[in-house]
Design a protein around this motif. Sequence first.
Motif, PDB file in Angstrom:
ATOM      1  N   ILE A 146     -55.291  15.734  60.775  1.00 16.27           N
ATOM      2  CA  ILE A 146     -53.929  15.498  61.248  1.00 16.27           C
ATOM      3  C   ILE A 146     -53.070  14.826  60.178  1.00 16.27           C
ATOM      4  O   ILE A 146     -51.885  15.129  60.037  1.00 16.27           O
ATOM      5  CB  ILE A 146     -53.945  14.627  62.524  1.00 16.27           C
ATOM      6  N   LEU A 147     -53.666  13.935  59.408  1.00 11.84           N
ATOM      7  CA  LEU A 147     -52.877  13.144  58.450  1.00 11.84           C
ATOM      8  C   LEU A 147     -52.908  13.721  57.036  1.00 11.84           C
ATOM      9  O   LEU A 147     -52.416  13.098  56.103  1.00 11.84           O
ATOM     10  CB  LEU A 147     -53.362  11.699  58.447  1.00 11.84           C
ATOM     11  N   THR A 148     -53.473  14.919  56.872  1.00  7.21           N
ATOM     12  CA  THR A 148     -53.453  15.607  55.571  1.00  7.21           C
ATOM     13  C   THR A 148     -53.005  17.043  55.802  1.00  7.21           C
ATOM     14  O   THR A 148     -52.685  17.446  56.924  1.00  7.21           O
ATOM     15  CB  THR A 148     -54.850  15.614  54.916  1.00  7.21           C
ATOM     16  N   ASP A 149     -53.000  17.823  54.741  1.00  3.00           N
ATOM     17  CA  ASP A 149     -52.619  19.229  54.845  1.00  3.00           C
ATOM     18  C   ASP A 149     -53.839  20.145  54.939  1.00  3.00           C
ATOM     19  O   ASP A 149     -53.722  21.361  54.758  1.00  3.00           O
ATOM     20  CB  ASP A 149     -51.776  19.646  53.623  1.00  3.00           C
ATOM     21  N   GLU A 150     -55.002  19.562  55.216  1.00  4.46           N
ATOM     22  CA  GLU A 150     -56.212  20.382  55.296  1.00  4.46           C
ATOM     23  C   GLU A 150     -56.109  21.409  56.428  1.00  4.46           C
ATOM     24  O   GLU A 150     -55.615  21.108  57.521  1.00  4.46           O
ATOM     25  CB  GLU A 150     -57.431  19.491  55.540  1.00  4.46           C
ATOM     26  N   ILE A 151     -56.556  22.618  56.146  1.00  3.04           N
ATOM     27  CA  ILE A 151     -56.546  23.667  57.161  1.00  3.04           C
ATOM     28  C   ILE A 151     -57.750  23.469  58.085  1.00  3.04           C
ATOM     29  O   ILE A 151     -58.895  23.449  57.624  1.00  3.04           O
ATOM     30  CB  ILE A 151     -56.607  25.063  56.511  1.00  3.04           C
ATOM     31  N   PRO A 152     -57.520  23.318  59.382  1.00  6.51           N
ATOM     32  CA  PRO A 152     -58.642  23.066  60.307  1.00  6.51           C
ATOM     33  C   PRO A 152     -59.414  24.334  60.615  1.00  6.51           C
ATOM     34  O   PRO A 152     -58.888  25.440  60.508  1.00  6.51           O
ATOM     35  CB  PRO A 152     -57.933  22.548  61.563  1.00  6.51           C
ATOM     36  N   PHE A 173     -54.476   7.303  67.207  1.00  7.69           N
ATOM     37  CA  PHE A 173     -53.728   7.005  65.987  1.00  7.69           C
ATOM     38  C   PHE A 173     -52.980   5.685  66.109  1.00  7.69           C
ATOM     39  O   PHE A 173     -52.525   5.299  67.190  1.00  7.69           O
ATOM     40  CB  PHE A 173     -52.730   8.137  65.688  1.00  7.69           C
ATOM     41  N   GLN A 174     -52.868   4.994  64.984  1.00 13.31           N
ATOM     42  CA  GLN A 174     -52.130   3.747  64.923  1.00 13.31           C
ATOM     43  C   GLN A 174     -50.632   4.023  65.065  1.00 13.31           C
ATOM     44  O   GLN A 174     -50.168   5.148  64.836  1.00 13.31           O
ATOM     45  CB  GLN A 174     -52.402   3.034  63.595  1.00 13.31           C
ATOM     46  N   SER A 175     -49.871   2.999  65.420  1.00 12.60           N
ATOM     47  CA  SER A 175     -48.438   3.180  65.682  1.00 12.60           C
ATOM     48  C   SER A 175     -47.693   3.766  64.489  1.00 12.60           C
ATOM     49  O   SER A 175     -46.783   4.580  64.650  1.00 12.60           O
ATOM     50  CB  SER A 175     -47.808   1.850  66.101  1.00 12.60           C
TER      51      SER A 175
END
Length: 224
Positions: A146-152, A173-175
């Motif tokens: 979610i926090l990178t551009d990695e393709i899931p 996830f943190q605020s």
Amino acid sequence: MTGDITFAEELLLLALDDEKGSFVEMPSMSLEYALAGAILMDLAFHNRIDTDLEMLDVVDNTPTGDKILDTVLSKLVSHQKNAKCWVQEIACNYQNLKEVLLQRLVDRGILKLEQHKILWVFSTRRYPVIDNTRETEVRTRIHHIILTDEIPDPRDVVIISLIQACDLVDELFQSDERKQAYKRIVQLSKMDLIGQAVNKAVNDLNEIVASTVSSVTAVSPMRV
């Protein structure tokens, strides 16, 4: 059917407070609908069903070997409905679905069952985590995607859709991460057609429940 954990079991682990052994706060019926959607997702991954945004079809009625999936599959064969109808039917009519799934996690040695008495009369159950290896691995993987551009991979897309469906984003996830997380989750949830159909079904049903609750609250007389 392999011994791998199912989407519904994976979702339950993410929805449990590890220390308290109870579910984190979620909108009414959100988890039930998301679990029903997770079962449909598992059937799709076993190539038993296919769907578009209008209709869900059984493409192979061969049993998977998983009791929950096969029970649902037998129902899907008998009628043709869209994903929304099936999500609602599974959530409302599969008896004790959460408890059955929780017991499977207990049997796997991932959770333990604790029973407590309230006022020495009312019994309550809690499910603290014994082995959090799988949950930690899922949380770490989803957090990274979610926090990178990695393709899931396809499984990641499914669990991300389910996280969105039962409103677990704030829990994971943190605020300071949530704005980016919400944007990325919306983007990734569009990558899988059955995920879109199930997610839309869950969201529509959640809105109906929320609207009903609001209406009942609005007309309820004030207590004095």
